[in-house]
Write an enzyme that holds these catalytic residues in place. Structure first.
Site, PDB file in Angstrom:
ATOM      1  N   THR A 269     -97.798  -0.266  -8.205  1.00 41.02           N
ATOM      2  CA  THR A 269     -97.453   0.667  -9.276  1.00 41.02           C
ATOM      3  C   THR A 269     -98.103   0.281 -10.603  1.00 41.02           C
ATOM      4  O   THR A 269     -98.153  -0.899 -10.951  1.00 41.02           O
ATOM      5  CB  THR A 269     -95.920   0.703  -9.451  1.00 41.02           C
ATOM      6  OG1 THR A 269     -95.336   0.974  -8.179  1.00 41.02           O
ATOM      7  CG2 THR A 269     -95.489   1.768 -10.448  1.00 41.02           C
TER       8      THR A 269
ATOM      9  N   GLU B 276     -90.347   1.826  -3.200  1.00 42.23           N
ATOM     10  CA  GLU B 276     -91.161   1.897  -1.970  1.00 42.23           C
ATOM     11  C   GLU B 276     -91.613   3.325  -1.678  1.00 42.23           C
ATOM     12  O   GLU B 276     -91.697   3.756  -0.531  1.00 42.23           O
ATOM     13  CB  GLU B 276     -90.356   1.321  -0.793  1.00 42.23           C
ATOM     14  CG  GLU B 276     -91.156   0.417   0.113  1.00 42.23           C
ATOM     15  CD  GLU B 276     -91.296  -1.010  -0.424  1.00 42.23           C
ATOM     16  OE1 GLU B 276     -90.797  -1.271  -1.532  1.00 42.23           O
ATOM     17  OE2 GLU B 276     -91.911  -1.831   0.263  1.00 42.23           O
TER      18      GLU B 276
ATOM     19  N   ARG C 120     -53.688   0.557  -1.441  1.00 45.41           N
ATOM     20  CA  ARG C 120     -53.210   1.393  -2.554  1.00 45.41           C
ATOM     21  C   ARG C 120     -52.300   2.497  -2.039  1.00 45.41           C
ATOM     22  O   ARG C 120     -52.633   3.179  -1.052  1.00 45.41           O
ATOM     23  CB  ARG C 120     -54.429   2.020  -3.252  1.00 45.41           C
ATOM     24  CG  ARG C 120     -54.104   2.878  -4.453  1.00 45.41           C
ATOM     25  CD  ARG C 120     -53.764   2.039  -5.641  1.00 45.41           C
ATOM     26  NE  ARG C 120     -53.695   2.815  -6.869  1.00 45.41           N
ATOM     27  CZ  ARG C 120     -53.337   2.304  -8.027  1.00 45.41           C
ATOM     28  NH1 ARG C 120     -53.002   1.022  -8.125  1.00 45.41           N
ATOM     29  NH2 ARG C 120     -53.299   3.056  -9.115  1.00 45.41           N
TER      30      ARG C 120
ATOM     31  N   GLY D 264     -60.331   5.290  -7.669  1.00 48.45           N
ATOM     32  CA  GLY D 264     -59.759   5.869  -8.885  1.00 48.45           C
ATOM     33  C   GLY D 264     -60.314   5.181 -10.118  1.00 48.45           C
ATOM     34  O   GLY D 264     -61.507   4.874 -10.184  1.00 48.45           O
TER      35      GLY D 264
HETATM   36  C1  LIG Z   1     -86.503  -2.025  -9.686  1.00 49.93           C
HETATM   37  C2  LIG Z   1     -87.829  -1.572  -9.187  1.00 49.93           C
HETATM   38  C3  LIG Z   1     -88.607  -2.445  -8.419  1.00 49.93           C
HETATM   39  C4  LIG Z   1     -89.893  -2.047  -8.009  1.00 49.93           C
HETATM   40  N1  LIG Z   1     -90.684  -2.942  -7.334  1.00 49.93           N
HETATM   41  C5  LIG Z   1     -91.990  -2.643  -7.123  1.00 49.93           C
HETATM   42  C6  LIG Z   1     -92.896  -3.620  -6.588  1.00 49.93           C
HETATM   43  O1  LIG Z   1     -92.509  -4.732  -6.256  1.00 49.93           O
HETATM   44  N2  LIG Z   1     -94.199  -3.281  -6.453  1.00 49.93           N
HETATM   45  C7  LIG Z   1     -94.671  -2.063  -6.805  1.00 49.93           C
HETATM   46  O2  LIG Z   1     -95.869  -1.835  -6.665  1.00 49.93           O
HETATM   47  N3  LIG Z   1     -93.847  -1.111  -7.310  1.00 49.93           N
HETATM   48  C8  LIG Z   1     -92.525  -1.381  -7.483  1.00 49.93           C
HETATM   49  N4  LIG Z   1     -91.677  -0.432  -8.009  1.00 49.93           N
HETATM   50  C9  LIG Z   1     -92.223   0.850  -8.447  1.00 49.93           C
HETATM   51  C10 LIG Z   1     -91.848   2.024  -7.573  1.00 49.93           C
HETATM   52  O3  LIG Z   1     -92.457   1.926  -6.316  1.00 49.93           O
HETATM   53  C11 LIG Z   1     -92.268   3.280  -8.356  1.00 49.93           C
HETATM   54  O4  LIG Z   1     -91.403   3.397  -9.471  1.00 49.93           O
HETATM   55  C12 LIG Z   1     -92.239   4.531  -7.524  1.00 49.93           C
HETATM   56  O5  LIG Z   1     -93.235   4.480  -6.530  1.00 49.93           O
HETATM   57  C13 LIG Z   1     -92.447   5.803  -8.367  1.00 49.93           C
HETATM   58  O6  LIG Z   1     -93.532   5.686  -9.221  1.00 49.93           O
HETATM   59  P1  LIG Z   1     -93.351   6.082 -10.784  1.00 49.93           P
HETATM   60  O7  LIG Z   1     -92.179   5.325 -11.278  1.00 49.93           O
HETATM   61  O8  LIG Z   1     -94.635   5.880 -11.463  1.00 49.93           O
HETATM   62  O9  LIG Z   1     -92.977   7.614 -10.764  1.00 49.93           O
HETATM   63  P2  LIG Z   1     -93.994   8.850 -10.778  1.00 49.93           P
HETATM   64  O10 LIG Z   1     -95.041   8.636  -9.743  1.00 49.93           O
HETATM   65  O11 LIG Z   1     -94.457   9.073 -12.171  1.00 49.93           O
HETATM   66  O12 LIG Z   1     -93.045  10.032 -10.325  1.00 49.93           O
HETATM   67  C14 LIG Z   1     -92.128  10.673 -11.228  1.00 49.93           C
HETATM   68  C15 LIG Z   1     -91.376  11.755 -10.472  1.00 49.93           C
HETATM   69  O13 LIG Z   1     -92.301  12.740  -9.959  1.00 49.93           O
HETATM   70  C16 LIG Z   1     -92.154  12.850  -8.564  1.00 49.93           C
HETATM   71  N5  LIG Z   1     -93.458  13.095  -7.940  1.00 49.93           N
HETATM   72  C17 LIG Z   1     -94.633  12.498  -8.238  1.00 49.93           C
HETATM   73  N6  LIG Z   1     -95.610  12.957  -7.434  1.00 49.93           N
HETATM   74  C18 LIG Z   1     -95.042  13.844  -6.592  1.00 49.93           C
HETATM   75  C19 LIG Z   1     -95.497  14.648  -5.514  1.00 49.93           C
HETATM   76  N7  LIG Z   1     -96.782  14.612  -5.100  1.00 49.93           N
HETATM   77  N8  LIG Z   1     -94.610  15.438  -4.864  1.00 49.93           N
HETATM   78  C20 LIG Z   1     -93.304  15.483  -5.237  1.00 49.93           C
HETATM   79  N9  LIG Z   1     -92.803  14.739  -6.262  1.00 49.93           N
HETATM   80  C21 LIG Z   1     -93.654  13.925  -6.910  1.00 49.93           C
HETATM   81  C22 LIG Z   1     -91.588  11.508  -8.112  1.00 49.93           C
HETATM   82  O14 LIG Z   1     -90.943  11.613  -6.858  1.00 49.93           O
HETATM   83  C23 LIG Z   1     -90.629  11.221  -9.251  1.00 49.93           C
HETATM   84  O15 LIG Z   1     -89.448  11.959  -9.059  1.00 49.93           O
HETATM   85  C24 LIG Z   1     -90.363  -0.759  -8.346  1.00 49.93           C
HETATM   86  C25 LIG Z   1     -89.549   0.119  -9.062  1.00 49.93           C
HETATM   87  C26 LIG Z   1     -88.305  -0.274  -9.483  1.00 49.93           C
HETATM   88  C27 LIG Z   1     -87.460   0.681 -10.286  1.00 49.93           C
END
Ligand SMILES: Cc1cc2nc3c(=O)[nH]c(=O)nc-3n(C[C@H](O)[C@H](O)[C@H](O)COP(=O)(O)OP(=O)(O)OC[C@H]3O[C@@H](n4cnc5c(N)ncnc54)[C@H](O)[C@@H]3O)c2cc1C
Length: 390
Positions: free
Chosen positions: A129, A368, A273, A344
């Site tokens: 990401t 993921e 409860r 509750g």
């Molecule tokens: C606590 C935490 C731990 C994480 N750990 C890791 C890690 O170890 N390594 C790593 O690489 N990443 C990690 N991530 C990142 C995570 O995989 C991403 O946040 C996720 O893949 C979404 O990417 P984004 O946040 O950029 O959202 P965006 O890609 O910007 O998406 C925003 C919204 O648009 C929607 N959207 C985007 N494109 C489409 C489409 N084509 N069709 C339908 N809907 C769409 C998405 O579903 C979402 O609702 C982690 C995230 C969190 C919160």
């Protein structure tokens, strides 16, 4: 199947699941609330997980000693997550990297990393990401330029789990930014922390406490040519998509674990409860919640086990892993909310654990690959395969 448990585990595997269950009840449950509230890294619990062999569950001989089947791995993940989802999170990316090395690594890469990864001495994470987006991976900007003696990496990654404590990062990046289609210019580099690898900050978050999620900046970070996974450029996107199948099974198992913890707490509370002269489970609305929660949880676990068996059979499992992750995470969200309802006012209290489950559950919806992306994967496979026959 003869000699296997109802979940398809060998007796030895069942014993490992039970050892992890005992560890969770004895050592995790009593301390998880405080660790979560204080956002404390669980050093002692992680050490115990190393001794239990949790970091080597995907690593076979000659590098490791305790490789298990994917259904067993899923059930162990569920147990850890039942205690505290952060513990399961701390070994998820590690397993994906282990599988990437096993499936695609050169002999030298396997020998260099897998023995130390199997014991947990070396911890690994994956970095996909970027601040500009996680779903559209082909639009990533992190670039590794090939030079005479290796690669020079520039760019940034965000939300990288456990990055501060990981000695190895499987970095998805562009080695050929001009390639069309873009995925043919994407590779995985095995990066160790060093000059030009900057952990810029730990991100504040709703749940998933204790384990750090970091931003990483790469500023002229040099790695040798031998850091290229499998030794061939342009394979990284396909390699990571296969790696994410086990990653999604792991995240789905985490969701089952959180859902189970919430159901178990709700079940206990509903018997203790009382209102209107009887335990609250006897009120039909509460009883119905519990019945639905247990039914959904059981269905979620079966989807996880189904995807796990398919993965072990060496078959393409992106649709199955996607279904398991989608259903299990939405189920966990619903179950944790219902556990709050059943408790509750106490459900809203930080002196009970259900509020933590409710804060941890959304990660499995987003992490993921978001559930919107899972649906895209599922429908594409549905159209391609033309069937959901077993
Ligand atoms: C606590 C935490 C731990 C994480 N750990 C890791 C890690 O170890 N390594 C790593 O690489 N990443 C990690 N991530 C990142 C995570 O995989 C991403 O946040 C996720 O893949 C979404 O990417 P984004 O946040 O950029 O959202 P965006 O890609 O910007 O998406 C925003 C919204 O648009 C929607 N959207 C985007 N494109 C489409 C489409 N084509 N069709 C339908 N809907 C769409 C998405 O579903 C979402 O609702 C982690 C995230 C969190 C919160």
């Amino acid at each position: 199947m003869e000699g296997l448990t109802v979940q398809g585990l060998t007796e030895e595997e069942q014993a490992i699941v039970e050892a992890v269950r005992a560890f969770v009840d004895r050592d995790v449950k009593p301390v998880a609330r405080d660790l979560d509230h204080n956002d404390t890294y669980p050093e002692r619990l992680i050490d115990q997980m190393k001794h239990l062999g949790v970091y080597g569950l995907a690593i076979p001989e000659p590098w490791g000693e305790a490789r298990v089947s994917t259904p067993c791995y899923a059930l162990i993940t569920e147990e850890l997550s039942r205690g505290w989802m952060s513990l399961a999170g701390a070994m998820g990316g590690h397993t994906v990297v282990a599988k990437l090395l096993l499936d695609y690594g050169t002999d030298e890469q396997k020998d260099r990393y897998l023995p130390r990864m199997a014991t947990g001495e070396l911890r690994a994470t994956m970095a996909l990401t970027e601040p500009g987006g996680g779903s559209d991976l082909q639009a990533m900007r992190t670039h590794a330029a090939r030079t005479a003696d290796g690669y020079v990496i520039n760019g940034s990654k965000t939300w990288i789990t456990n990055a501060r404590r990981s000695g190895l990062v499987a970095l998805l990046c562009k080695t050929d930014p001009a390639a069309t289609p873009a995925h043919q210019g994407i590779s995985i580099l095995l990066v160790e922390q060093g000059p030009g690898f900057i952990l810029s900050r730990d991100l504040p978050k709703l749940g998933y406490k204790g384990v750090e999620s970091c931003e990483i900046a790469f500023d002229d970070c040099h790695v040798p040519h031998t850091a290229l996974l499998g030794g061939r450029e342009g394979r990284g996107f396909a390699q990571m998509m296969r790696g994410l199948e086990i990653g999604r099974i792991q995240v789905a198992s985490r969701a089952v674990g959180v859902g189970r913890a919430a159901l178990e707490d709700a079940l206990r509370y509903a018997q203790e409860r009382e209102s209107f002269g009887q335990p609250i489970w006897k009120h039909q609305s509460i009883g119905n919640y519990l019945a639905d929660m247990a039914t959904q949880l059981t269905a979620a676990r079966q989807l996880v086990l189904y995807a796990s068996r398919r993965y072990d059979a060496g078959e393409r499992a992106d649709m199955e892993a996607g279904m398991a992750k989608l259903f299990a995470s939405e189920t966990a969200m619903q179950i944790t909310l219902n556990a709050i309802r059943i408790h509750g006012g106490y459900g809203y209290s930080t002196e009970f654990d259900v509020e933590r489950y409710f804060r941890d559950a959304p990660l499995m919806i987003v992490g993921e690959g978001t559930n919107e992306i899972q649906r895209n994967v599922i429908v594409r496979q549905l159209i391609g395969r033309g069937t959901v026959a077993p």
